[in-house]
Design an enzyme around this catalytic site. Structure first.
Site, mmCIF file in Angstrom:
data_model
loop_
_atom_site.group_PDB
_atom_site.id
_atom_site.type_symbol
_atom_site.label_atom_id
_atom_site.label_comp_id
_atom_site.label_asym_id
_atom_site.label_seq_id
_atom_site.Cartn_x
_atom_site.Cartn_y
_atom_site.Cartn_z
ATOM 1 C CG ASN A 237 -2.535 4.091 -13.142
ATOM 2 O OD1 ASN A 237 -3.622 3.725 -13.866
ATOM 3 N ND2 ASN A 237 -2.652 4.619 -12.155
ATOM 4 N NE ARG B 111 -6.049 2.319 -10.060
ATOM 5 C CZ ARG B 111 -6.646 3.480 -10.413
ATOM 6 N NH1 ARG B 111 -6.138 4.478 -11.386
ATOM 7 N NH2 ARG B 111 -7.874 4.013 -9.927
ATOM 8 C CG HIS C 231 -10.819 6.041 -5.761
ATOM 9 N ND1 HIS C 231 -11.982 6.864 -5.797
ATOM 10 C CD2 HIS C 231 -10.096 6.090 -7.112
ATOM 11 C CE1 HIS C 231 -12.165 7.281 -7.055
ATOM 12 N NE2 HIS C 231 -10.987 6.939 -8.053
ATOM 13 N NE ARG D 180 -15.858 8.336 -13.496
ATOM 14 C CZ ARG D 180 -15.021 8.163 -12.809
ATOM 15 N NH1 ARG D 180 -15.240 7.197 -11.720
ATOM 16 N NH2 ARG D 180 -13.727 8.150 -13.065
ATOM 17 C CD GLU E 210 -4.533 5.940 -7.113
ATOM 18 O OE1 GLU E 210 -3.887 6.672 -7.926
ATOM 19 O OE2 GLU E 210 -5.794 5.710 -6.862
#
Ligand code: ADP
Length: 416
Positions: free
Chosen positions: A7, A96, A184, A245, A388
């Protein structure tokens, strides 16, 4: 099968090693080895853990991702965290990849063509896709011709209806790849599957809204086992308020600031991605733990940050439920979703009219992979641990086993 998962973030490199036999276990196992390198400038902190309980922490000076990731990967076969005899013992590496664009829905073995497409997509997600490509190069150098598989965060959203993915700008945007992709997806899909498994229901029979609330936050509306609407769009900036964000803001603000010469495009990018959200409003922190602690001390800006976060979460939840025309299960996942009882309670509070009833005791009890709704609630409320890396490992296993399967070997999923 030994599966290494990578990742690659803009200033971090995470990795872990799983071993899967002939059958995928129903519950996710701990990885045999897991490692994380995070850097700020030329100083990197590296930490490594094995399932045996070995721990290694190191501070090193780095000038590139390879200088951080290389020594980290070497600990797979050297030192106290050694878990394999050498690189050849590892069968496959899964990456990923944040944006696979319109081309890739399913995990795919990386070849020159796939690499070129991911490179082209870098224009849309510069920080992410470049980091992922560097990760692939580091693996190729250290492991030679090992199969590398790209698993896309956009993949699960690839069946969004046209009305959900086309922006109402000029139609020509679409031909330039300017459309909603959603992100996601690896975790939204995992959480939906895990929920169906825990509830003992067929995933295709459930209307689900999944809330991935971490540093980045997005919702997905899931029907017939795939995403039919989601809050992130062309980039992971759209939708909910996040740690640093902004989420969605009136695009007129941006054109105004550019017209007035206040900011360049690059500065706006930084403002919206790194200096907004919980951090921008509180002026102190983008970390929900700190926001909640400050709010409890009476800090009014932290309270405003929390209130905006919840207001937008409720609005977007309403939108996802409307897209589905109902809801059977609501899922909370990732750092905030898994750990903040305050956010879960506040998010659910306005959906009592749907007979969605949270069990406040269960909500407070640090639940994990658990239903926290009251028995009589018309909607199940699930807390699912984000997994994940495990989801990527399973996808690699399935892809390779399918290939092996065609030559006669057997591979199957564990069933109830
Ligand atoms: P990422 O999206 O980078 O993977 P995580 O899923 O780890 O991030 O989520 C990070 C967020 O989770 C941070 O805002 C952090 O404050 C929040 N978080 C972690 N633990 C808690 C907690 N106990 N209470 C509230 N928020 C928490």
């Amino acid at each position: 099968m030994k599966i290494l998962v990578l990742n690659s973030g803009s200033s971090s490199q995470k990795s872990c090693l799983y071993e899967i036999g002939d059958v995928i276990p129903k519950n996710s196992p701990e990885p045999i080895w897991q490692a994380k390198a995070e850097w700020n400038g030329d100083r990197a902190e590296v930490s490594i853990r094995t399932s045996r309980g070995d721990n290694l922490k190191n501070r090193i000076t780095v000038g590139s991702r390879e200088e951080a990731a290389g020594p980290m990967l070497d600990t797979l076969w050297s030192g106290i965290t050694r878990v394999v005899s050498g690189p050849s013992e590892i069968n496959v590496v899964g990456h990923r990849v944040v944006n696979g664009g319109q081309n890739y829905r399913e995990p795919i073995v990386v070849n020159a063509e796939v690499r070129a497409t991911i490179t082209r997509m870098s224009a849309f997600a510069p920080l992410h896709n470049r980091a992922e490509l560097e990760g692939m190069d580091i693996i190729a150098k250290r492991f030679g011709a090992i199969p590398q598989i790209a698993v896309f965060d956009t993949g699960f959203h690839s069946q969004l209806p046209e009305s959900a993915y086309v922006y109402p700008g000029p139609y020509e945007w679409l031909a330039r790849g300017i459309r909603r992709y959603g992100f996601h997806g690896i975790n939204h899909q995992y959480c939906a599957e895990r929920t169906a498994q825990l509830l003992g229901k067929d995933l295709r029979s459930l209307k689900i809204v999944s809330c991935h609330l971490g540093n980045g936050c997005s919702l997905a509306a899931i029907q017939d086992g795939h995403s039919v609407d989601t809050t992130m769009g062309f980039t992971p900036l759209e939708g909910l308020m996040m740690g640093t964000r902004s989420g969605s803001v009136d695009p007129g603000i941006l054109t105004y600031m550019m017209r007035e010469g206040l900011f360049t495009g690059e500065q706006l990018d930084e403002l919206l991605n790194q200096k907004s959200g919980l951090l921008g409003i509180s002026g102190i922190s983008g970390d929900m733990r700190q926001i909640v602690a400050l709010m409890k001390e009476g800090n009014s800006r932290a309270k405003l940050a929390f209130d905006i976060f919840v207001h937008r979460l409720r609005s977007c939840l309403g939108a996802m439920i409307a897209a589905l025309g109902g809801i059977d299960a609501l899922i909370f996942s990732a750092g905030i979703g898994e750990n903040s009882a305050e956010v879960r309670a506040a998010a659910c509070a306005n959906f009592g009219y749907l007979n969605l009833m949270l069990d406040s005791e269960k909500n407070q009890s640090s639940p994990q992979d658990q239903d926290i709704a009251e028995k009589d609630s018309a909607v199940r409320v699930m807390v699912i641990r984000a997994q994940e890396d495990w989801a990527i490992a399973k996808k690699c296993w399935s892809l390779l086993s399918a290939n092996v399967g065609s030559t006669g070997a057997s591979a199957r999923l564990e069933t109830d």
